[in-house]
Write an enzyme that holds these catalytic residues in place. Structure first.
Site, PDB file in Angstrom:
ATOM      1  N   SER A  96      -6.144  -1.985   9.629  1.00 13.26           N
ATOM      2  CA  SER A  96      -5.215  -0.944   9.184  1.00 13.26           C
ATOM      3  C   SER A  96      -4.442  -0.263  10.293  1.00 13.26           C
ATOM      4  O   SER A  96      -3.535   0.526  10.007  1.00 13.26           O
ATOM      5  CB  SER A  96      -5.966   0.124   8.386  1.00 13.26           C
ATOM      6  OG  SER A  96      -6.092  -0.282   7.053  1.00 13.26           O
ATOM      7  N   THR A 157     -11.611  -8.817  -7.125  1.00 14.52           N
ATOM      8  CA  THR A 157     -10.817 -10.035  -7.280  1.00 14.52           C
ATOM      9  C   THR A 157     -10.422 -10.645  -5.947  1.00 14.52           C
ATOM     10  O   THR A 157     -10.604 -11.846  -5.710  1.00 14.52           O
ATOM     11  CB  THR A 157      -9.545  -9.721  -8.090  1.00 14.52           C
ATOM     12  OG1 THR A 157      -9.928  -9.192  -9.359  1.00 14.52           O
ATOM     13  CG2 THR A 157      -8.705 -10.969  -8.290  1.00 14.52           C
ATOM     14  N   TYR A 194      -6.326   7.154  -0.061  1.00 10.76           N
ATOM     15  CA  TYR A 194      -6.029   5.967   0.734  1.00 10.76           C
ATOM     16  C   TYR A 194      -5.666   4.808  -0.179  1.00 10.76           C
ATOM     17  O   TYR A 194      -6.386   4.494  -1.127  1.00 10.76           O
ATOM     18  CB  TYR A 194      -7.232   5.595   1.593  1.00 10.76           C
ATOM     19  CG  TYR A 194      -6.890   4.683   2.739  1.00 10.76           C
ATOM     20  CD1 TYR A 194      -6.443   5.198   3.949  1.00 10.76           C
ATOM     21  CD2 TYR A 194      -7.003   3.302   2.625  1.00 10.76           C
ATOM     22  CE1 TYR A 194      -6.124   4.367   5.006  1.00 10.76           C
ATOM     23  CE2 TYR A 194      -6.681   2.466   3.677  1.00 10.76           C
ATOM     24  CZ  TYR A 194      -6.243   3.002   4.864  1.00 10.76           C
ATOM     25  OH  TYR A 194      -5.921   2.176   5.916  1.00 10.76           O
ATOM     26  N   SER A 195      -4.562   4.149   0.106  1.00  9.81           N
ATOM     27  CA  SER A 195      -4.112   3.023  -0.717  1.00  9.81           C
ATOM     28  C   SER A 195      -3.443   1.964   0.134  1.00  9.81           C
ATOM     29  O   SER A 195      -2.360   2.172   0.674  1.00  9.81           O
ATOM     30  CB  SER A 195      -3.131   3.494  -1.799  1.00  9.81           C
ATOM     31  OG  SER A 195      -2.637   2.389  -2.543  1.00  9.81           O
ATOM     32  N   ASN A 196      -4.105   0.818   0.238  1.00 13.06           N
ATOM     33  CA  ASN A 196      -3.489  -0.327   0.909  1.00 13.06           C
ATOM     34  C   ASN A 196      -2.279  -0.827   0.138  1.00 13.06           C
ATOM     35  O   ASN A 196      -1.335  -1.360   0.721  1.00 13.06           O
ATOM     36  CB  ASN A 196      -4.524  -1.448   1.046  1.00 13.06           C
ATOM     37  CG  ASN A 196      -5.595  -1.120   2.058  1.00 13.06           C
ATOM     38  OD1 ASN A 196      -5.343  -1.073   3.247  1.00 13.06           O
ATOM     39  ND2 ASN A 196      -6.805  -0.865   1.588  1.00 13.06           N
ATOM     40  N   THR A 334      -7.449   3.816  12.406  1.00 16.25           N
ATOM     41  CA  THR A 334      -8.559   2.878  12.534  1.00 16.25           C
ATOM     42  C   THR A 334      -8.276   1.663  11.667  1.00 16.25           C
ATOM     43  O   THR A 334      -7.420   1.698  10.777  1.00 16.25           O
ATOM     44  CB  THR A 334      -9.896   3.499  12.073  1.00 16.25           C
ATOM     45  OG1 THR A 334      -9.768   3.885  10.713  1.00 16.25           O
ATOM     46  CG2 THR A 334     -10.288   4.683  12.922  1.00 16.25           C
ATOM     47  N   GLY A 335      -9.003   0.588  11.932  1.00 15.54           N
ATOM     48  CA  GLY A 335      -8.897  -0.603  11.117  1.00 15.54           C
ATOM     49  C   GLY A 335     -10.263  -1.223  10.905  1.00 15.54           C
ATOM     50  O   GLY A 335     -11.072  -1.281  11.830  1.00 15.54           O
TER      51      GLY A 335
END
Length: 383
Positions: A96, A157, A194-196, A334-335
Site C-alpha cells: 500500500s 473471492t 480504509y478501502s483498496n 505502510t504496506g
C-alpha cells in the site's frame, strides 16, 4: 465474515492494520515538530534489526536518513533456500505504499486541469460504481468515499482464487465489481474507512485522464522525475531484478515462498516494487515540493481522522497518513502484501526518514515480531 477469513483478507491486502506499528508509549509527548531526535547509532540499529530476524522474520532492510546522512542495514536472508544474505539494495513489493505514488499522479493531473478533485466518479466511469455521482475524486484519495473494500469480500473471492489459480489475472473492473456487490459502508464524505477499491478506481481515472496505462503514468510522472531507478509497477507474478523472496503462511501454518504471485489483484492499490533507497528518495522529493506544487502538496497533507479513541493522533490525507511518535508527528504509509511488509516514516519536510522492509507477510509475523519491529522503528526514527 469469520475471523480467519477477515484476517487473511486484510493481511493479503495491504491492510490498514499495519498503520498501528509505531504507536508511542502512553504519555509520550507528541507535537507537529516534536522533540529533536538523536541520530541512532548504527550498531544499536543493527542489533535491533537482528532481534527482529531472530524473532521470526526471514530478513529485513532498514534505512535511516537525517541531516543528509544515510544509514543502510540488512540482516537475515533474501532467499532462505539458497541462504543468500539480504542486501540493502534488494527489491521488495511495497504494497500500500503504492497509494502515495498514485495520489501524487492524481494531484499532478488535477494541477494540470486534466481532472478536478471535485469530479464525480460517474463522470469518469459511467455506470461502474453505484452512487458514483455522489462520490468525488477527493473522497477516493482520502478514503472517505464509503466504497466497500473488495479485499473484505465475505467469500474471500480474490485471495482464495489467487492461491488456487496462481496464474489468474484480474481486471480493475473485476475488482470494483466485487466491491460494488456489497452495500457502501457509509454515505460519501461522512466518515473514514480504509478501502483498496478507491485506489483501484483512482488508477482507472488516472488512465483515462492521462490517456495511457497506469504503469506509464507512474513512470513518467513520478518514478523518473524523482530519480527512482529501481522502482517499477509490476503486475506480473515474478519480480524483476535482484529481489528479496517473500515468505508467508497464508492459509497454512508452514512458512513458504510466495514470491511468484500474480499482482493484478493489487494493481493501483499496491503493485509497486522498490528498494529502501528509492522509497526514501521518493518521499524526500514529494515532501520537499519537487513533485507537487505547494498548493497540491497542502491538499495531500489535509487530513481526516482515521477512527475512534484507539486511533487518536492518526489521520489520513491523500494517500499519506500521520501517526504520533515520541519525537513528533510522522508522515508516511505502510504496506502489507503476501510475503512482504513495508513501513515508511518521515518528518513533514522529509529531512528525517525511516524505511523498514521485511520479506515476511503479516500472516507469517506474530506478537513475537511486533515488539521488535515497533522498537526498531521508534529507535530508528527518534533515536
Amino acid at each position: 465474515m469469520h475471523e480467519r477469513a477477515r484476517r487473511l483478507a486484510a493481511i493479503a491486502s495491504l491492510a490498514c492494520a499495519a498503520l498501528a506499528v509505531g504507536v508511542p508509549a502512553a504519555g509520550a509527548h507528541v507535537g507537529e515538530r516534536g522533540a529533536t531526535s538523536k541520530p541512532p547509532a548504527a550498531t544499536g540499529l543493527k542489533r535491533s534489526l537482528d532481534r527482529l530476524v531472530a524473532a521470526g522474520a526471514p530478513g529485513g532492510v532498514v534505512l535511516v536518513r537525517e541531516h543528509g546522512r544515510t544509514t543502510r542495514l540488512a540482516a537475515g536472508y533474501a532467499d532462505t533456500r539458497t541462504k543468500r544474505q539480504m542486501r540493502p539494495s534488494d527489491r521488495f513489493r511495497i504494497g500500500s505504499v503504492t497509494k502515495t505514488f498514485v495520489a501524487t499522479a492524481i494531484l499532478q493531473l488535477a494541477g494540470e486541469g486534466k481532472l478536478s478533485l471535485d469530479d464525480s466518479v460517474e463522470r469518469w466511469l459511467p455506470g461502474e460504481v453505484p452512487n458514483g455521482g455522489a462520490i468525488t475524486v477527493r473522497q477516493l484519495l482520502t478514503m472517505t468515499s464509503g466504497i466497500f473494500d473488495y479485499l473484505n469480500d465475505g467469500d474471500d473471492t480474490v485471495l482464495r482464487r489467487e492461491l488456487a489459480e496462481p496464474g489468474i489475472r484480474w481486471s480493475p473492473r473485476d475488482l470494483v465489481a466485487i466491491a460494488t456487490a456489497h452495500a457502501p459502508r457509509f454515505a460519501p464524505g461522512t466518515t473514514w474507512s480504509y478501502s483498496n477499491t478507491g485506489y483501484i478506481v483512482l488508477g482507472q481515472i488516472a488512465e483515462q485522464a492521462d490517456g495511457r496505462p497506469i504503469g506509464d503514468v507512474l513512470r513518467n510522472r513520478v518514478f523518473e522525475p524523482a530519480g527512482l531507478h529501481a522502482t517499477s509497477f509490476e503486475t506480473d507474478p515474478r519480480i524483476g531484478g535482484a529481489h528479496a523472496h517473500g515468505y508467508d503462511t497464508l492459509t497454512g501454518t508452514a512458512l513458504r515462498d510466495v514470491s511468484v504471485l500474480d499482482q493484478t489483484w493489487a494493481w493501483s492499490a499496491g503493485a509497486i516494487v522498490s528498494t529502501a533507497d528509492d522509497v526514501a528518495r521518493f518521499y524526500r522529493a514529494l515532501l520537499g515540493g519537487r513533485l507537487l506544487r505547494r498548493d497540491l502538496l497542502a491538499t495531500m497533507e489535509t487530513t481526516v481522522p482515521m477512527g475512534g479513541p484507539t486511533m487518536r493522533g492518526y489521520a489520513y490525507g491523500a494517500g499519506i497518513f500521520t501517526l504520533p511518535t515520541p519525537c513528533g508527528t510522522a508522515w508516511g504509509h505502510t504496506g502489507s502484501t503476501p510475503g512482504y511488509m513495508a513501513s515508511v516514516l518521515n518528518s513533514r519536510d522529509g529531512a528525517r526518514q525511516v524505511v523498514l522492509l521485511t520479506n515476511a507477510g503479516e500472516m507469517a509475523l506474530d506478537h513475537q515480531t511486533a515488539g521488535p519491529a515497533q522498537r526498531l522503528l521508534m529507535a530508528a526514527y527518534c533515536g
